[in-house]
Design a protein around this motif. Sequence first.
Motif, PDB file in Angstrom:
ATOM      1  N   ILE A 451       0.851  -1.188   0.000  1.00  0.00           N
ATOM      2  CA  ILE A 451       0.000   0.000   0.000  1.00  0.00           C
ATOM      3  C   ILE A 451       0.889   1.241   0.000  1.00  0.00           C
ATOM      4  N   PRO A 452       0.725   2.144  -0.955  1.00  0.00           N
ATOM      5  CA  PRO A 452       1.577   3.339  -0.993  1.00  0.00           C
ATOM      6  C   PRO A 452       1.293   4.270   0.179  1.00  0.00           C
ATOM      7  N   THR A 453       2.341   4.938   0.635  1.00  0.00           N
ATOM      8  CA  THR A 453       2.214   5.917   1.713  1.00  0.00           C
ATOM      9  C   THR A 453       1.682   7.234   1.150  1.00  0.00           C
ATOM     10  N   PRO A 454       1.224   8.140   2.004  1.00  0.00           N
ATOM     11  CA  PRO A 454       0.771   9.442   1.502  1.00  0.00           C
ATOM     12  C   PRO A 454       1.845  10.185   0.715  1.00  0.00           C
ATOM     13  N   ASP A 455       3.115  10.061   1.125  1.00  0.00           N
ATOM     14  CA  ASP A 455       4.190  10.723   0.378  1.00  0.00           C
ATOM     15  C   ASP A 455       4.328  10.134  -1.021  1.00  0.00           C
ATOM     16  N   MET A 456       4.208   8.806  -1.116  1.00  0.00           N
ATOM     17  CA  MET A 456       4.280   8.164  -2.435  1.00  0.00           C
ATOM     18  C   MET A 456       3.167   8.658  -3.334  1.00  0.00           C
ATOM     19  N   ASP A 457       1.941   8.742  -2.793  1.00  0.00           N
ATOM     20  CA  ASP A 457       0.809   9.230  -3.587  1.00  0.00           C
ATOM     21  C   ASP A 457       1.051  10.652  -4.074  1.00  0.00           C
ATOM     22  N   LYS A 458       1.555  11.491  -3.179  1.00  0.00           N
ATOM     23  CA  LYS A 458       1.772  12.896  -3.537  1.00  0.00           C
ATOM     24  C   LYS A 458       2.842  13.033  -4.620  1.00  0.00           C
ATOM     25  N   TYR A 459       3.982  12.370  -4.424  1.00  0.00           N
ATOM     26  CA  TYR A 459       5.066  12.509  -5.395  1.00  0.00           C
ATOM     27  C   TYR A 459       4.738  11.838  -6.723  1.00  0.00           C
ATOM     28  N   MET A 460       3.973  10.762  -6.670  1.00  0.00           N
ATOM     29  CA  MET A 460       3.552  10.150  -7.935  1.00  0.00           C
ATOM     30  C   MET A 460       2.613  11.082  -8.687  1.00  0.00           C
ATOM     31  N   SER A 461       1.706  11.741  -7.962  1.00  0.00           N
ATOM     32  CA  SER A 461       0.796  12.706  -8.589  1.00  0.00           C
ATOM     33  C   SER A 461       1.583  13.866  -9.196  1.00  0.00           C
ATOM     34  N   ASP A 462       2.588  14.365  -8.462  1.00  0.00           N
ATOM     35  CA  ASP A 462       3.415  15.454  -8.989  1.00  0.00           C
ATOM     36  C   ASP A 462       4.194  15.013 -10.228  1.00  0.00           C
ATOM     37  N   TYR A 463       4.661  13.772 -10.200  1.00  0.00           N
ATOM     38  CA  TYR A 463       5.430  13.250 -11.338  1.00  0.00           C
ATOM     39  C   TYR A 463       4.548  13.151 -12.584  1.00  0.00           C
ATOM     40  N   VAL A 464       3.327  12.655 -12.421  1.00  0.00           N
ATOM     41  CA  VAL A 464       2.409  12.547 -13.555  1.00  0.00           C
ATOM     42  C   VAL A 464       2.039  13.937 -14.070  1.00  0.00           C
ATOM     43  N   ASP A 465       1.769  14.869 -13.158  1.00  0.00           N
ATOM     44  CA  ASP A 465       1.430  16.238 -13.573  1.00  0.00           C
ATOM     45  C   ASP A 465       2.571  16.892 -14.341  1.00  0.00           C
ATOM     46  N   SER A 466       3.817  16.573 -13.962  1.00  0.00           N
ATOM     47  CA  SER A 466       4.955  17.194 -14.642  1.00  0.00           C
ATOM     48  C   SER A 466       5.092  16.721 -16.086  1.00  0.00           C
ATOM     49  N   MET A 467       4.480  15.596 -16.408  1.00  0.00           N
ATOM     50  CA  MET A 467       4.535  15.079 -17.780  1.00  0.00           C
ATOM     51  C   MET A 467       3.335  15.517 -18.613  1.00  0.00           C
ATOM     52  N   ASP A 468       2.520  16.418 -18.095  1.00  0.00           N
ATOM     53  CA  ASP A 468       1.332  16.882 -18.802  1.00  0.00           C
ATOM     54  C   ASP A 468       1.733  17.623 -20.078  1.00  0.00           C
ATOM     55  N   LEU A 469       1.214  17.175 -21.213  1.00  0.00           N
ATOM     56  CA  LEU A 469       1.542  17.778 -22.504  1.00  0.00           C
ATOM     57  C   LEU A 469       0.425  18.675 -23.040  1.00  0.00           C
ATOM     58  N   SER A 470      -0.642  18.837 -22.256  1.00  0.00           N
ATOM     59  CA  SER A 470      -1.770  19.630 -22.752  1.00  0.00           C
ATOM     60  C   SER A 470      -1.410  21.093 -22.931  1.00  0.00           C
ATOM     61  N   ASN A 471      -0.409  21.585 -22.191  1.00  0.00           N
ATOM     62  CA  ASN A 471       0.020  22.978 -22.328  1.00  0.00           C
ATOM     63  C   ASN A 471       1.524  23.083 -22.579  1.00  0.00           C
ATOM     64  N   PHE A 472       2.106  22.006 -23.120  1.00  0.00           N
ATOM     65  CA  PHE A 472       3.550  21.997 -23.302  1.00  0.00           C
ATOM     66  C   PHE A 472       3.973  22.625 -24.626  1.00  0.00           C
ATOM     67  N   GLY A 473       3.034  22.752 -25.574  1.00  0.00           N
ATOM     68  CA  GLY A 473       3.370  23.350 -26.854  1.00  0.00           C
ATOM     69  C   GLY A 473       3.169  24.860 -26.851  1.00  0.00           C
ATOM     70  N   GLU A 474       3.387  25.472 -28.010  1.00  0.00           N
ATOM     71  CA  GLU A 474       3.212  26.915 -28.164  1.00  0.00           C
ATOM     72  C   GLU A 474       2.442  27.180 -29.454  1.00  0.00           C
ATOM     73  N   ASP A 475       1.531  28.152 -29.391  1.00  0.00           N
ATOM     74  CA  ASP A 475       0.818  28.534 -30.604  1.00  0.00           C
ATOM     75  C   ASP A 475       1.627  29.569 -31.375  1.00  0.00           C
ATOM     76  N   GLU A 476       1.022  30.121 -32.426  1.00  0.00           N
ATOM     77  CA  GLU A 476       1.744  31.069 -33.269  1.00  0.00           C
ATOM     78  C   GLU A 476       2.127  32.338 -32.524  1.00  0.00           C
ATOM     79  N   GLU A 477       1.408  32.654 -31.473  1.00  0.00           N
ATOM     80  CA  GLU A 477       1.695  33.861 -30.708  1.00  0.00           C
ATOM     81  C   GLU A 477       2.583  33.594 -29.504  1.00  0.00           C
ATOM     82  N   GLY A 478       3.037  32.352 -29.339  1.00  0.00           N
ATOM     83  CA  GLY A 478       3.922  32.017 -28.234  1.00  0.00           C
ATOM     84  C   GLY A 478       3.214  31.655 -26.946  1.00  0.00           C
ATOM     85  N   ASN A 479       1.903  31.536 -26.972  1.00  0.00           N
ATOM     86  CA  ASN A 479       1.161  31.165 -25.773  1.00  0.00           C
ATOM     87  C   ASN A 479       1.136  29.648 -25.610  1.00  0.00           C
ATOM     88  N   PRO A 480       1.022  29.151 -24.355  1.00  0.00           N
ATOM     89  CA  PRO A 480       0.974  27.695 -24.141  1.00  0.00           C
ATOM     90  C   PRO A 480      -0.223  27.071 -24.860  1.00  0.00           C
TER      91      PRO A 480
END
Length: 718
Positions: A451-480
């Motif tokens: 069973i994961p500890t609360p710290d494991m849950d938190k850091y795993m959530s942060d790790y997954v969020d850091s790989m989010d590609l929904s705002n990783f690109g840039e449009d023609e005006e340079g916005n996410p």
Amino acid sequence: MADKQTTIYVIDLGKSMGEGPKNGRTETDLEYVLKYVWDKITSTIANGRKTDTIGIVGFRTDGTNNEMVEEDDSYENVSVMSPVKQFLLPDLREMQEKLVPSRVDVGDGISALCIGIQLIMLHCKRLKFIRNICLVTNGRGSFDMDEVEQIKEQIKAEGINLTILGVDFDDEDFGFKEEDKPPKKAKVEESLKKLCEDVGGVFGTIQEAIEELGNPRLKKTRPVASFKGDLTLGDPAQYPNAVTINVERYPRTMVAKPISASSYIMKAEAGEGEEADVSLEAVRQARAYQVDDHDAAGGKMDVDRDQMEKGYTYGKEVVPISSTDETVTLFETEPGLQIVGFIPVENYKRYFSMSSTNAIVGAKGNPKAAMALSSLIHALFELDSYALARLVKKKDTQPLMVVLAPFIDAEFECLIDVEVPFAEDVRAYKFPPLDRVKTVSGKVLDKHRYIPTPDMDKYMSDYVDSMDLSNFGEDEEGNPSEYITVEDTYSPIVHRINQVVRWRAIHPNEPIPPPYEVLLKYSKVPEGLLEKIEDPLGKLIAACDIKVVDPKVTGKRGRREQPAPKSGLDIEALLNEDEPSSTSDAPKKPKKISATNAIPEFKQRFTQTDDLDELISAGQEMLEIIKGLITHSLADTNYARACEMLKVIRDAFTEFDEPEVYNDIIKELKRAIYAEELDGDRVDMWREVRVNKLGLVTAKEGNGRGVEDDEAKAFLWT
């Protein structure tokens, strides 16, 4: 069926087009523009449509070949290189020989454009065609603009899509500007740009067009209805107030498949005193059916396909069923689309969808049906519901269950259908919960190493969020913006094969080029993402206490490490201390495996030695024990135990990378069974071997060592 289309390529073949490389290029101007032209032509050839035709006009050519030169000498040095027709590979080869730089720099580009317009008018007449003209030039020749206004009107009247691409033409949007441009070329560029703007055409630099060749071009197809009939709610035969709507069903999304390959052979035909003409010829396949017949030549008799009937296996026997009798197995159905119920949107799970989607619209030319379907669509939309329907596309075809979802756009509305499973198709699996552990005694633990500890849950959530590609690109005006969009994601296999085929058609002897970068874009981690996830990943590793584990020694020469007892005692020495000690220095002979404790002793033998000969001997001892079990078995009482021993032998020698040893053992056992050496008929034992899949070890199972799949299958069933 796709729309009919005609494209005329007007190509500058002047002497200046053959001058040496410049502006960082490695080819001449003509070779450079032909990269674009060949790609477009080969894409058209790949379509294989007779209604997709091509014509080629060259200007600034050495000679003259057009019908207008007799009336006006301004058409000199303009040649129709190819009339309008469907292009095939021989035509492409012919054009590669013709489209070369000329020895002159005279010939008017606007006159060549007029010839292209004439070719379109003669070929298309007043029929419905998509009409295109593409003019490519370096802008260093003559372009007489005296009567350009009449040409503009003619282009508009014929509905021609004009594209003009030039070598080193200035393009602010693309970001290119040629330095020290000759004044004559600058004036030509300005005139051609205005011509395109006035007729609504496309003007640009050939550099941009060539760079965009790597972007896959989506193929547009005209949809074909997969169902035309009535959508019903209720039974119209029994209830007069049942709803009946005449509808048509068209594919909305379909799987794009790469072009398929065919088999060809080289053929050489030559008459007496002639050179061989080597070309390709399609391979034709023929099937022949034979049965054993000792009286026929070769022991085989040919059988006509019409004389054969289908047979179905029933145990070891084959039950023949004639085509006449097989009709009783058909499920008789009538075409139709019947709504059987409604479900709320929240109750529909995404994993229920089993197919691509289709669009259901009202029948063409039936406004009453369109109005009725629109009412149903809006009712489903307002109630946030889907309709469940039974679909039979053709008479006597199997029914499908589909879910109908409303789709409403500004100018279009329809029902979107997708196939869903029947109840018998759904498999329910139970998995243990992730947030608690239940012991054998029934006690529930909320803290456990699983069973994961609360710290494991938190850091795993942060790790997954850091790989989010929904705002990783840039449009023609340079916005996410979103990094991976659906419209920019292409199938690598489809477009890579198309690229290779087009390249090989133009360059039959050159190496295959690398894939376009757009196809590899999403196969690599985007730049900057690794730095972004480094800190969250480090915290996650620390919280989970992840450590590098030394790889265990495996393989046929690596003895498997056995767990050491907590007491530290040498178990092998204790077990053998009662045995009489040998005064000889010779190696001690291993103890023979006993029938009462065969499996543990066989496994122990594998932990005590790496000598293959001793292990083969152990396998033979196990084979004799198995034979004894079968011989003295009352009916099938010992068969399960014999199969268990066979499985242990099979797994041991496969893991030891010596599957041939087991294959020899199972072959000997089969021979003994069918020879009735084990106390009579023991064929039922071989059926147990077949059920438990204890046949020959295949090369796939034995890491390259073993028999082929067909041989293993034949061994089990024959």
